[in-house]
Scaffold this motif. Structure first.
Motif, PDB file in Angstrom:
ATOM      1  N   VAL A 175       0.858  -1.182   0.000  1.00 50.56           N
ATOM      2  CA  VAL A 175       0.000   0.000   0.000  1.00 50.56           C
ATOM      3  C   VAL A 175       0.894   1.232   0.000  1.00 50.56           C
ATOM      4  O   VAL A 175       1.737   1.401   0.895  1.00 50.56           O
ATOM      5  CB  VAL A 175      -0.928   0.014   1.233  1.00 50.56           C
ATOM      6  N   ASP A 176       0.726   2.079  -1.002  1.00 51.26           N
ATOM      7  CA  ASP A 176       1.550   3.275  -1.151  1.00 51.26           C
ATOM      8  C   ASP A 176       1.096   4.340  -0.162  1.00 51.26           C
ATOM      9  O   ASP A 176      -0.040   4.816  -0.208  1.00 51.26           O
ATOM     10  CB  ASP A 176       1.439   3.803  -2.588  1.00 51.26           C
ATOM     11  N   GLU A 177       1.989   4.706   0.728  1.00 50.69           N
ATOM     12  CA  GLU A 177       1.719   5.760   1.701  1.00 50.69           C
ATOM     13  C   GLU A 177       2.770   6.849   1.532  1.00 50.69           C
ATOM     14  O   GLU A 177       3.831   6.811   2.147  1.00 50.69           O
ATOM     15  CB  GLU A 177       1.744   5.205   3.126  1.00 50.69           C
ATOM     16  N   ARG A 227       3.837   0.193   2.259  1.00 51.27           N
ATOM     17  CA  ARG A 227       3.552  -0.515   3.510  1.00 51.27           C
ATOM     18  C   ARG A 227       3.147  -1.949   3.217  1.00 51.27           C
ATOM     19  O   ARG A 227       2.377  -2.236   2.298  1.00 51.27           O
ATOM     20  CB  ARG A 227       2.454   0.202   4.281  1.00 51.27           C
TER      21      ARG A 227
END
Length: 414
Positions: free
Chosen positions: A353-355, A360
């Motif tokens: 998951v791109d944060e 992540r």
């Protein structure tokens, strides 16, 4: 003391996508960078430890560490540190579709340079990691030959069937030389030769393609392994000891309908022409009688847990028939992008998951739950012991589970 000792410390294996090919746009791809595995190495290996997985396929990026025969292996130092802390054993991929730009795989210099690199790589990693030591000299020789020899996706960008045959032979020659070079450093090193397990069928309206489909299923699928074990082209030096451990990759798209041009068409779920995985594994076992692993397998998206269930049932059916299966590799541990579109495949144990630029790691809960269920079914650990290398996996537990569950081959994949 194990009654039936396995080769590896755990039955379940994982791994990280580590391709370093020159892509169709002539630009170098580094999938380890794209998944941020190097900077997340400590976390990635801690995840495997917490999942009870003590073996991981990992890559040494040949084109990034070899500069004209001068080596800089510092890029893998974070991986080695993470492995040592988590006590996870690597199976080192030494060529994962990528090679230095100043080399031509059709030239004899390719074989010499690859052997020298294998010797240097083994000399670097063997003293830095607890053994036993495992290597995959060239990943997926058959698929690499299609990608670079016939489809033109990656270097050397050839696009004929004849070039595919030539590239496969050249890669086998280099791999055999690489095995010899590695064993000069560590005579006890084990080799895991990975290639896809496939079945190709003719289109229903093209019975004239039946022979070509049969050739790909029963000859082309096995030719690289045949060369490595010395059944074909014995002048290259293959032998059963070179082939050593057979790693058969299994994905849904490995069962296909023949196409004359380009990649074949994957069979739809429920197609009556699909064969059970156990039947395909039996072809490998009866041909080589060597220890086997499922070298890569994964479902996609929400189908990951159901896919693992099917793979394990087929694997236990194979074990019950007497096949020497030593592990199942859930690949990849963290998600990877589609080579063509760049979209995340959602096929890993963890999604990414791109944060704000940081990827992540988010475990896919149903997949993990299914893994836990099978670990308990096989009497395997769900988290690693303080010293996971103190004993090999007890394969008798796997054999006993196969006898107890009595799974039969089933072509009805989820």
């Amino acid at each position: 003391m194990a009654r039936q000792p396995g080769i590896f410390p755990t039955f379940f294996i994982s791994g990280f996508e580590c391709s370093t090919f020159l892509w169709k746009d002539r630009k170098r791809r580094d999938l380890v960078a794209e998944t941020q595995h190097r900077q997340h190495a400590a976390e990635d290996y801690r995840i495997l430890r917490d999942l009870g997985i003590a073996v991981a396929r990992e890559g040494i990026p040949w084109p990034l560490v070899d500069r004209g025969g001068v080596y800089d292996f510092s890029a893998i130092d974070p991986l080695i540190d993470a492995m040592n802390r988590a006590q996870v054993l690597p199976i080192w991929d030494l060529c994962h579709y990528g090679y230095p730009e100043d080399l031509d795989p059709f030239d004899d210099a390719f074989t010499r340079r690859f052997a020298a690199y294998c010797r240097a790589a083994a000399s670097y990693v063997v003293p830095r990691l607890r053994g036993p030591h495992f290597f995959t000299p060239i990943n997926e020789i058959t698929f690499f030959s299609f990608c670079g020899g016939e489809w033109g996706w990656v270097a050397p960008y050839r696009n004929t069937r004849e070039d595919r045959f030539r590239l496969r032979l050249a890669l086998c020659k280099a791999a055999i030389a690489g095995v010899g070079a590695i064993r000069e450093v560590d005579p006890a090193a084990r080799m895991v030769h990975i290639d896809p397990l496939v079945q190709v069928v003719a289109p229903r309206d093209r019975p004239d393609q039946t022979e070509a489909a049969h050739q790909e299923t029963y000859v082309d699928t096995f030719l690289a392994w045949d060369i490595l074990c010395g059944r074909e082209h014995p002048e290259l030096g293959g032998s059963p000891e070179v082939l050593d451990i057979v790693g058969a990759n299994n994905y849904s798209f490995g069962q296909m309908e023949y196409r004359e041009q380009g990649p074949h068409q994957a069979l739809d779920q429920g197609d009556e022409r699909v064969k059970p995985l156990c039947d395909l594994l039996r072809l490998v076992w009866e041909r080589y009688r060597r220890p086997m692993i499922i070298g890569e397998t994964s479902g996609m998206g929400q189908g990951r847990a159901a896919w693992l269930k099917d793979v394990m049932e087929e694997s236990l059916a194979a074990v019950q028939m007497g096949m020497d299966l030593h592990g199942v590799c859930l690949f990849p541990a963290v998600d990877m992008p589609d080579w063509h579109t760049g979209k995340w495949l959602n096929n890993g144990i963890c999604d990414l998951v791109d944060e704000g630029g940081r990827l992540r790691r988010v475990p896919h809960a149903p997949y993990v739950e299914e893994l836990r269920r099978w670990q308990k079914e096989l009497n395997r650990v769900t988290a690693l012991d303080e010293d996971p290398f103190s004993d090999p996996v007890e394969l008798q537990d796997v054999i006993d589970a196969a006898r107890r569950l009595r799974k039969a081959p089933d072509k009805d994949w989820s």
